[in-house]
Structures are given as structure tokens and as C-alpha cells.
Enzyme design. Sequence first.
Site, short mmCIF file in Angstrom:
data_model
loop_
_atom_site.label_atom_id
_atom_site.label_comp_id
_atom_site.label_asym_id
_atom_site.label_seq_id
_atom_site.Cartn_x
_atom_site.Cartn_y
_atom_site.Cartn_z
N SER A 119 -29.24 79.55 64.75
CA SER A 119 -30.23 80.60 64.55
C SER A 119 -29.59 81.96 64.32
O SER A 119 -30.28 82.93 64.03
CB SER A 119 -31.15 80.67 65.77
OG SER A 119 -30.40 80.83 66.96
N HIS A 140 -32.14 76.01 59.29
CA HIS A 140 -32.67 76.52 60.55
C HIS A 140 -34.14 76.15 60.69
O HIS A 140 -35.02 76.77 60.09
CB HIS A 140 -32.46 78.04 60.60
CG HIS A 140 -32.97 78.68 61.86
ND1 HIS A 140 -33.38 80.00 61.90
CD2 HIS A 140 -33.13 78.19 63.11
CE1 HIS A 140 -33.77 80.28 63.11
NE2 HIS A 140 -33.64 79.21 63.87
N GLU A 152 -35.58 77.84 57.44
CA GLU A 152 -34.79 78.94 56.90
C GLU A 152 -33.48 78.34 56.37
O GLU A 152 -32.68 77.81 57.14
CB GLU A 152 -34.52 79.98 57.99
CG GLU A 152 -33.93 81.27 57.49
CD GLU A 152 -33.73 82.29 58.60
OE1 GLU A 152 -33.73 83.49 58.30
OE2 GLU A 152 -33.57 81.89 59.78
N ASN A 190 -34.32 85.86 62.86
CA ASN A 190 -33.92 86.47 64.13
C ASN A 190 -33.47 87.92 63.99
O ASN A 190 -33.49 88.66 64.97
CB ASN A 190 -32.85 85.62 64.80
CG ASN A 190 -33.47 84.41 65.48
OD1 ASN A 190 -34.45 84.53 66.19
ND2 ASN A 190 -32.92 83.24 65.22
#
Length: 296
Positions: A119, A140, A152, A190
Site C-alpha cells: 500500500s 494494490h 490500484e 494512501n
Amino acid sequence: MIKNVSVIGAGTMGNGIAHVFAQAGYAVVLVDVAAAQLEKAVKTIEKNLDRQLAKGSITGEQKKQTLQQITIETDLQKGVTAADLVVEAATENESVKLELFKQLDAAAPEHCVLATNTSSISVTKIAAVTKRPGQVIGMHFMNPVPVMKLVEVINGYATWAEVSGMIIGLSEQLGKIPAVANDYPGFIANRILMPMINEAVYSLYEGVAGVEAIDTIMKLGMAHPMGPLQLADFIGLDVCLSILNVLHKGLGNPKYAPCPLLVNMVASGRLGMKSGEGFYTYAHGTKELVVSEKFR
């Protein structure tokens, strides 16, 4: 062409990834050093399939076929011998992932693509410890994997365009929606989410508002399905701290510095849902949110 998929790590993310690949018809080997964790993962997958069955989204036959597609293995080398794609979902720790990718590179077939579910950790750095950097990519998934639509896709500096295209197409075959990001700290998900969570923790730390007020404002005012403090508990406060440290170190900007309250909570072992207490407490046996006594 991808037929055989090996998933490394049988935790929350690993069992979810194995679930969606198996349900899409891929032969899956779920690999973990702990046999007990593998048994727990298979039970979790079966439980989640039962939920889908109860909702009418799958049939009993589809549940049976999905479970038949999954085998478990404690030996890493045996687990990736026939893999066309490996998806690593081990702990979010850079040294662990680098060592793991060295082993995967040595054990997996030459044509095999190595994907990481990281992540926040650099895909480029992970790829650099292998002899196949063009075949290393970020994939991800979001938690819970069987439910969340986003994947992702993160291109490392050396990732081949054809590998990226293949992973995008594969994500779509899984019923997911891929979104492509380049390899910079935190990627997109993130890099935006963690500063929001960190600011929510700072707001609590500085006495601007209480836990319930912060989460209620974000849920009702911003239409978020879950408040940032509840979400932090769900992700794991240790994971949030780790990602913020990656952002802070990688970008060198003080705005990413983790809140001291978050640091102290992790140091004390209050990691959120998985430890039974974070901003909320989870030991009361109901789905109702109960604010931790520390913050009442």
C-alpha cells in the site's frame, strides 16, 4: 496467458485476493509459512462465500468450484513453481518484502509476473532486488477484497508497458476497476487517505473534537461511509503509522509526520479492530461502535 496464480500471505488481504482469483476461475495456490493461518484463511473464504450465497450473488455450485480452485502450501518454492502470476500480500514491512522478492525471483518461472499488494512501499525498490524488474508491478487491492471494486495498479520505474496492460486487463476480468498510478510514496490511495486520517487524529489530539464528533462530521458532512478514526481502526493503526512514515521519509515534507497520539497508541499495542481497541473498543460483542474509554 495467466492460468495459475500464487498468493503469498494468508492474512486478511491474502485470503481475499485468493478468493477473488479462485472465484474468477484461476487455479490458486495460497502460500504461508504457518499452516494454522492457511487453515484459518480457507475457513474465512468459505464464510465469505456463504455470505455471497445467502445474498444470491453466487450459487452453491459456484461456491464449491471456487473452493476447489484453491490449494494451500507452506513451502514457498513449491507454491510458486507453476505460477504465471504471483501476488505478494505479506506484512507491510520493506525488509520483509525485499527478502521475499529475492526468493520469489529465484523460485518462480522466468515468464512469471511478480506483483505486490503493498500500500506504500516503492515498487521500483522491490523490483530492483530481482532479475526481472520489467515484470514487477504493484497490484494494490482494497479491503475487504471480495467487496471493494478498486485495484490500484502501480507501475515501477522499470515495469514493462505490456505487463501493466496485462494487469489492467486481469483486474477487469476479476470484476474490479483498475486505476493506474506511478511509483511515488503512498501512490494515490494512501497519499491522500493517510494525511486525512492523520489530520483526524491530530484534531482529537489537540482537543478540537471527540472521536464520535470527528467521525460523524466526516460521515454526514462528506458522505464518507466510515469516519476516518473508525477507518484507521479497521485498517490497523500500526499500518497507518507505517504508511505515514513511508510518506514522511520518502517525500521529506513535515505535513506527513505522524501525530504523536497515533505513535503512542501503536507503541501501547492499541492497534484498532485487530487488537480489540483503538479509537473504539471491539470487545463488547456487538456491531455498535463504542468509543474507547481513553477518549470518553
